[in-house]
Design an enzyme around this catalytic site. Structure first.
Site, PDB file in Angstrom:
ATOM      1  N   THR A   1       7.080  -7.769   6.804  1.00 32.48           N
ATOM      2  CA  THR A   1       6.709  -9.087   6.302  1.00 32.48           C
ATOM      3  C   THR A   1       6.396 -10.010   7.479  1.00 32.48           C
ATOM      4  OG1 THR A   1       7.992  -8.868   4.275  1.00 32.48           O
ATOM      5  CG2 THR A   1       7.561 -11.110   5.054  1.00 32.48           C
TER       6      THR A   1
ATOM      7  N   HIS B   1       8.857  -0.263  -3.212  1.00 34.06           N
ATOM      8  CA  HIS B   1       9.952  -0.878  -2.450  1.00 34.06           C
ATOM      9  C   HIS B   1      11.211  -0.912  -3.324  1.00 34.06           C
ATOM     10  CE1 HIS B   1      12.150  -3.087   0.416  1.00 34.06           C
ATOM     11  NE2 HIS B   1      11.269  -4.007   0.763  1.00 34.06           N
TER      12      HIS B   1
ATOM     13  N   ASN C   1      16.596  -2.937   0.298  1.00 35.42           N
ATOM     14  CA  ASN C   1      16.859  -4.265   0.862  1.00 35.42           C
ATOM     15  C   ASN C   1      17.251  -5.344  -0.144  1.00 35.42           C
ATOM     16  OD1 ASN C   1      16.452  -3.391   3.437  1.00 35.42           O
ATOM     17  ND2 ASN C   1      14.419  -4.272   3.690  1.00 35.42           N
TER      18      ASN C   1
ATOM     19  N   TYR D   1      16.114  -6.079  -3.111  1.00 32.33           N
ATOM     20  CA  TYR D   1      15.088  -6.654  -3.972  1.00 32.33           C
ATOM     21  C   TYR D   1      15.215  -6.107  -5.404  1.00 32.33           C
ATOM     22  CZ  TYR D   1      13.346  -8.426   0.427  1.00 32.33           C
ATOM     23  OH  TYR D   1      13.254  -9.079   1.642  1.00 32.33           O
TER      24      TYR D   1
ATOM     25  N   ASN E   1      20.286  -8.982   1.864  1.00 29.57           N
ATOM     26  CA  ASN E   1      20.011  -9.858   0.714  1.00 29.57           C
ATOM     27  C   ASN E   1      21.041  -9.708  -0.406  1.00 29.57           C
ATOM     28  OD1 ASN E   1      17.552 -10.974   1.804  1.00 29.57           O
ATOM     29  ND2 ASN E   1      16.599  -8.991   1.403  1.00 29.57           N
TER      30      ASN E   1
END
Length: 376
Positions: free
Chosen positions: A27, A182, A185, A187, A242
């Protein structure tokens, strides 16, 4: 021992890589800020890092406006975004490289200021991310505490799956060689996988099989568009990014990896636990397991590992057969010619964390090549 090296060829789906130094999805928040479409600057950046027969996994790209968690991240849900990505793909293909797009939905790792009409972010359950050092990125740039997300209704989950399907179709239209889902992490897809963030009582919550259902249905949707040999998946077992973290990851991730293994995908891509959360700060978590060593016996296909590797440890991991390729992130930012530097033992240029996110060419396309004659 596999007797492979970082510079021996590798077959990945229909593609024959000439080396195993992969550019990880990173990112950078440098898309156009209204359309969220990639710009010419993005095409220059990826073109710099492309090599003949090398693999780039392009940065995580929201599959829907509701999947956004940062300003200026490129999407893959509009015609303008597809056109922007086509310039990137063309730049990589012009240098003989391969490029996959990582498909992303951040779920609760967002803020209402970034959501359509200022709505709350969505998640499997109304469970916020907590922790003094965990703050949401906002549209105005000031970090704030995470809000309590809105739990998706069961019927809305079909819309999420369809968003990934359309995103995969858009990636194909932009010319990408494939897509990566994805699932790491912290998400949305990992939020569904993990028991502390998924408190659902419908068919997408409760048992491990139910919590894994959304990831697998999205993988199958992408496979229906691209073919299994052009779809990869990224996971972060034992990760703590996260607000993620499963009390006992082995049963969950063993089930997921076995299910993915049956599908004949292009690759499985691990973020090593020692580097969990590396996007926010310098980390090197101690006394954590190695995902590639733990789960390699469950996976018959190509395995990519990322997180905290240098040239020597990458070479050792491939030689030992723990991984088939190594993805580099931060050092690919500061070394556009990273494969050549590794091959010839050239020292790496240090990266500058202050320019990781947002901005323009500084810290993006201005890092030096060891041989400036190699600059595209």
């Amino acid at each position: 021992m596999s007797h492979a090296s970082l510079f021996s060829p590798l077959q990945v789906g229909p593609y024959r890589l000439q080396h195993r130094v992969v550019m990880a999805p990173l990112t950078r928040m440098r898309a156009e800020r209204v359309s969220f479409a990639p710009r010419d600057l993005n095409a220059e950046y990826y073109g710099q890092r492309a090599t003949a027969g090398g693999l780039i996994i392009a940065e995580a790209s929201p599959v829907a406006a509701t999947g956004r968690g940062n300003p200026a991240t490129p999407g893959i849900y509009s015609d303008q975004q597809v056109e922007g990505w086509r310039k990137v793909v063309d730049a990589v293909h012009a240098r003989g490289g391969f490029i996959f797009l990582q498909l992303w939905h951040v779920g609760r790792v967002s803020h209402s200021s970034l959501q359509p009409d200022g709505a709350l972010p969505v998640a499997p359950s109304a469970v916020p991310i907590t922790g003094e050092d965990l703050l949401a990125m906002t549209a105005h740039g000031k970090p704030e505490p995470y809000e309590t997300p809105r739990a998706l209704e069961t019927h809305e989950i079909a819309e999420v799956i369809d968003a990934f399907r359309i995103a995969a179709r858009n990636a194909v239209a932009a010319g990408f060689d494939g897509v990566e889902i994805h699932g790491a992490n912290g998400y949305l897809l990992e939020q569904f996988l993990q028991s502390h963030s998924n408190l659902r009582t419908d068919r997408y919550g409760g048992s491990i099989a139910n919590r894994a259902r959304l990831l697998l249905e999205i993988v199958d949707a992408a496979v229906g568009v691209c073919g299994a040999e052009r779809v990869g998946v990224r996971l972060s077992p034992y990760g703590v990014a996260n607000g993620s973290g499963e009390p006992d990851p082995m049963p969950l991730y063993s089930h997921v990896i076995r299910a993915l293994d049956e599908r004949g995908l292009a690759w499985l891509h691990f973020i090593e636990p020692r580097s969990s959360g590396a996007g926010r700060a310098e980390v090197n978590h101690q006394n954590v397991p190695s995902a590639m060593k733990l789960f390699r016996p469950l996976w018959r296909g190509v395995l990519i590992s990322a997180g905290g590797f240098d040239a020597a440890s990458a070479e050792a991991a491939v030689a030992a057969g723990h991984a088939d390729a190594i993805a580099f992130g931060r050092y690919f930012i500061s070394n556009p010619d990273l494969p050549a530097r590794i091959r010839h033992g050239i020292p790496f240029t240090p990266y500058q964390r202050a320019t990781f996110y947002g901005g323009g060419a500084a810290g993006y396309t201005d890092y030096p090549f060891h041989d400036e004659g190699q600059r595209p």
